[in-house]
Enzyme design. Structure first.
Site, PDB file in Angstrom:
ATOM      1  N   ASP A   1       9.166   2.974   0.136  1.00 18.76           N
ATOM      2  CA  ASP A   1       8.066   3.617   0.852  1.00 18.76           C
ATOM      3  C   ASP A   1       8.179   3.187   2.312  1.00 18.76           C
ATOM      4  O   ASP A   1       7.777   2.093   2.688  1.00 18.76           O
ATOM      5  CB  ASP A   1       6.720   3.226   0.250  1.00 18.76           C
ATOM      6  CG  ASP A   1       5.566   3.920   0.964  1.00 18.76           C
ATOM      7  OD1 ASP A   1       5.823   4.602   1.974  1.00 18.76           O
ATOM      8  OD2 ASP A   1       4.411   3.766   0.512  1.00 18.76           O
TER       9      ASP A   1
ATOM     10  N   TYR B   1       0.854  -1.190   0.000  1.00 26.45           N
ATOM     11  CA  TYR B   1       0.000   0.000   0.000  1.00 26.45           C
ATOM     12  C   TYR B   1       0.887   1.236   0.000  1.00 26.45           C
ATOM     13  O   TYR B   1       1.837   1.323   0.777  1.00 26.45           O
ATOM     14  CB  TYR B   1      -0.891   0.001   1.248  1.00 26.45           C
ATOM     15  CG  TYR B   1      -1.796   1.208   1.368  1.00 26.45           C
ATOM     16  CD1 TYR B   1      -2.826   1.430   0.444  1.00 26.45           C
ATOM     17  CD2 TYR B   1      -1.639   2.132   2.400  1.00 26.45           C
ATOM     18  CE1 TYR B   1      -3.665   2.529   0.557  1.00 26.45           C
ATOM     19  CE2 TYR B   1      -2.477   3.237   2.522  1.00 26.45           C
ATOM     20  CZ  TYR B   1      -3.489   3.429   1.596  1.00 26.45           C
ATOM     21  OH  TYR B   1      -4.321   4.526   1.705  1.00 26.45           O
TER      22      TYR B   1
ATOM     23  N   LYS C   1       3.629   9.107   9.030  1.00 25.19           N
ATOM     24  CA  LYS C   1       3.295   8.489  10.324  1.00 25.19           C
ATOM     25  C   LYS C   1       4.166   8.994  11.483  1.00 25.19           C
ATOM     26  O   LYS C   1       3.983  10.121  11.917  1.00 25.19           O
ATOM     27  CB  LYS C   1       3.287   6.965  10.178  1.00 25.19           C
ATOM     28  CG  LYS C   1       2.181   6.549   9.182  1.00 25.19           C
ATOM     29  CD  LYS C   1       1.774   5.103   9.210  1.00 25.19           C
ATOM     30  CE  LYS C   1       0.513   4.936   8.356  1.00 25.19           C
ATOM     31  NZ  LYS C   1       0.693   4.169   7.143  1.00 25.19           N
TER      32      LYS C   1
HETATM   33  C1  LIG Z   1       0.102   4.777   5.731  1.00 21.60           C
HETATM   34  C2  LIG Z   1       0.892   4.536   4.520  1.00 21.60           C
HETATM   35  C3  LIG Z   1       0.832   5.396   3.418  1.00 21.60           C
HETATM   36  C4  LIG Z   1      -0.147   6.535   3.333  1.00 21.60           C
HETATM   37  O1  LIG Z   1       0.081   7.520   4.292  1.00 21.60           O
HETATM   38  P1  LIG Z   1      -1.131   8.540   4.636  1.00 21.60           P
HETATM   39  O2  LIG Z   1      -0.513   9.477   5.613  1.00 21.60           O
HETATM   40  O3  LIG Z   1      -2.215   7.679   5.202  1.00 21.60           O
HETATM   41  O4  LIG Z   1      -1.520   9.193   3.384  1.00 21.60           O
HETATM   42  C5  LIG Z   1       1.680   5.170   2.352  1.00 21.60           C
HETATM   43  N1  LIG Z   1       2.546   4.143   2.362  1.00 21.60           N
HETATM   44  C6  LIG Z   1       2.632   3.298   3.397  1.00 21.60           C
HETATM   45  C7  LIG Z   1       3.639   2.191   3.360  1.00 21.60           C
HETATM   46  C8  LIG Z   1       1.803   3.444   4.499  1.00 21.60           C
HETATM   47  O5  LIG Z   1       1.867   2.569   5.501  1.00 21.60           O
END
Ligand SMILES: *Cc1c(COP(=O)(O)O)cnc(C)c1O
Length: 428
Positions: free
Chosen positions: A239, A144, A267
């Site tokens: 990511d 994701y 985060k």
């Molecule tokens: C949470 C998450 C996102 C998205 O971040 P948001 O602040 O919710 O837009 C993207 N990549 C990874 C791996 C994530 O865990």
């Protein structure tokens, strides 16, 4: 107002927001009850509007590595709120956090702060396309990367367990710019690079896939993926929105000893406030406006409250050897949950990486799960029972079978013992 229950609030919320929520996983969909509404939080605990206290293993889906409202972070936040809320102009607060990251995460030679993980990923892709002059992005099934149109293809998080391969509203043309390949499948990866190598601007991956359960990858597989990307002139984007500052100060890149061309964060970086960040090679970051031709901007970018919260969080993690402490607590949880599983003779497996954990139906031969296809179809039903029983007993797990659990520094050994007791009763 004081006598309102979670059910009352949810009925009203459904008239205001789609499904009553502002992010889909919060809705308890498929769990057979309506969501709990919370009124306050402290440390490892949440308190519902009914006044019931829960141990919180969701921690806002990861940002709160110190737990809710850590006193040190709170005092910096209050000080900032007494000083300024937003400038929309130059200020030293983002400089302090930026320099700190540069020092601790040296492959982030330059960076840009944004307001969410999604925004960070979206911007990194734009840079990758500009730098390479190519259009396609390669991602892994089950990873994701936020709700960027082009990456809502075979994604995790709220899309985990959904049968359609992507979101409605994403044009075929956009989806066609995204190539997907299974995790842990070197042959498929080689094939896609052989076929499309010249068109791939970037390979994006969660180096610790944690949005479709916890699909810990073999280091050799990640090395292979990065080597293939490099050989084909594609950039590597890690990511690390979930793993960054969670598994180590330098995230999975540090753990694996691999330098990505670009990395995305979010985060934990905002200490519980909306902060994202993308950064990496100086030559790539210098393509961004006002230096270069890649446009990217934000009214509230580098918001000072988030900047001081993030810096206070990271400084405390470093000072208190937070990653070692979390590893120790995680190990305690793992040992105890494994005892429960063994004693009850349950066909379950507890996976853990540092302070991230996930409970899943065991595979037939007990082998670890590294791909989405290996997750048993019973996962949803098993999780539902565990979730509802735990909730009754005062443990709040992330409300979805494919979301991981998070420990924070506020999850002391006593809290972990309470968690294990609740999980033991619920599993029994
Ligand atoms: C949470 C998450 C996102 C998205 O971040 P948001 O602040 O919710 O837009 C993207 N990549 C990874 C791996 C994530 O865990």
């Amino acid at each position: 107002m004081n006598n309102m229950t979670s059910e009352n609030y949810f009925e009203r919320a459904k008239q205001v927001a789609p499904g009553g929520v502002h992010s889909p996983v919060r809705s308890f969909a498929g769990l057979g009850r309506s969501p709990v509404f919370f009124k306050s939080a402290q440390g490892a605990y949440l308190t519902s509007v009914e006044g019931k206290k829960y141990i919180d293993c969701c921690q806002s889906f990861g940002p709160l590595i110190l737990g809710h409202r850590d006193p040190e972070v709170q005092s910096k936040v209050m000080e900032m709120i007494d000083t300024a809320w937003t400038f929309g102009a130059c200020e030293p607060y983002s400089l302090m956090l930026g320099e700190w990251i540069q020092k601790k995460v040296p492959w982030v030679e330059k960076l840009r702060f944004v307001s969410s993980g999604t925004e960070a990923v979206m911007s990194a892709l734009r840079v990758a396309r500009a730098a390479t002059g190519r259009t396609k992005i390669l991602k892994f099934e089950g990873c994701y990367h936020g709700h960027v149109d082009s990456l809502l293809v075979k994604a995790g998080s709220g899309l985990a367990g959904v049968t359609a391969s992507s979101s409605a509203g994403v044009s075929e043309q956009t989806a066609s710019e995204t190539l997907t390949v299974s995790l842990d499948d070197e042959k498929a990866l080689e094939a896609v690079f052989a076929r499309e190598g010249k068109n791939i601007a970037a390979l994006i991956m969660e180096p610790l896939p944690a949005n479709y359960g916890l699909l810990i990858q073999r280091k050799e597989f990640i090395q292979k993926a990065c080597a293939l990307a490099k050989a084909n002139g594609a950039l590597v984007i890690f990511d690390e929105v979930i793993s960054g500052f969670r598994v180590a100060l330098g995230g999975m890149a540090e753990v694996l000893g691999i330098k990505p061309d670009l990395a995305t964060y979010g985060k934990i970086l905002g200490g519980g406030f909306p902060v994202g960040c993308y950064g990496g090679r100086r030559d790539l970051m210098d393509l961004i406006a006002p230096l270069g031709q890649v446009y990217q901007a934000g009214t509230l970018s580098a918001n000072p409250v988030g900047m001081v919260a993030g810096l206070a969080t990271l400084e405390k993690m470093e000072r208190e050897n937070g990653y070692q402490v979390l590893e120790k607590r995680g190990q305690l949880l793992e040992n105890k949950v494994n005892d429960v599983i063994k004693n009850l003779n349950l066909p379950l497996n507890f996976v853990r990486y540092g302070s991230l954990f996930w409970l899943h139906t065991k595979t037939a031969d007990g082998s670890p799960i590294r791909q989405v296809e290996q997750i048993a179809p019973t996962q949803k039903e098993t999780f539902k029972k565990l979730f509802l029983n735990s909730l009754d007993r005062g443990l709040y797990l992330a409300p979805n079978a494919y979301e991981v659990g998070f420990l924070s520094l506020a999850h002391t050994e006593d809290v972990i013992n309470d968690m294990v007791k609740i999980m033991g009763e619920s599993l029994a």
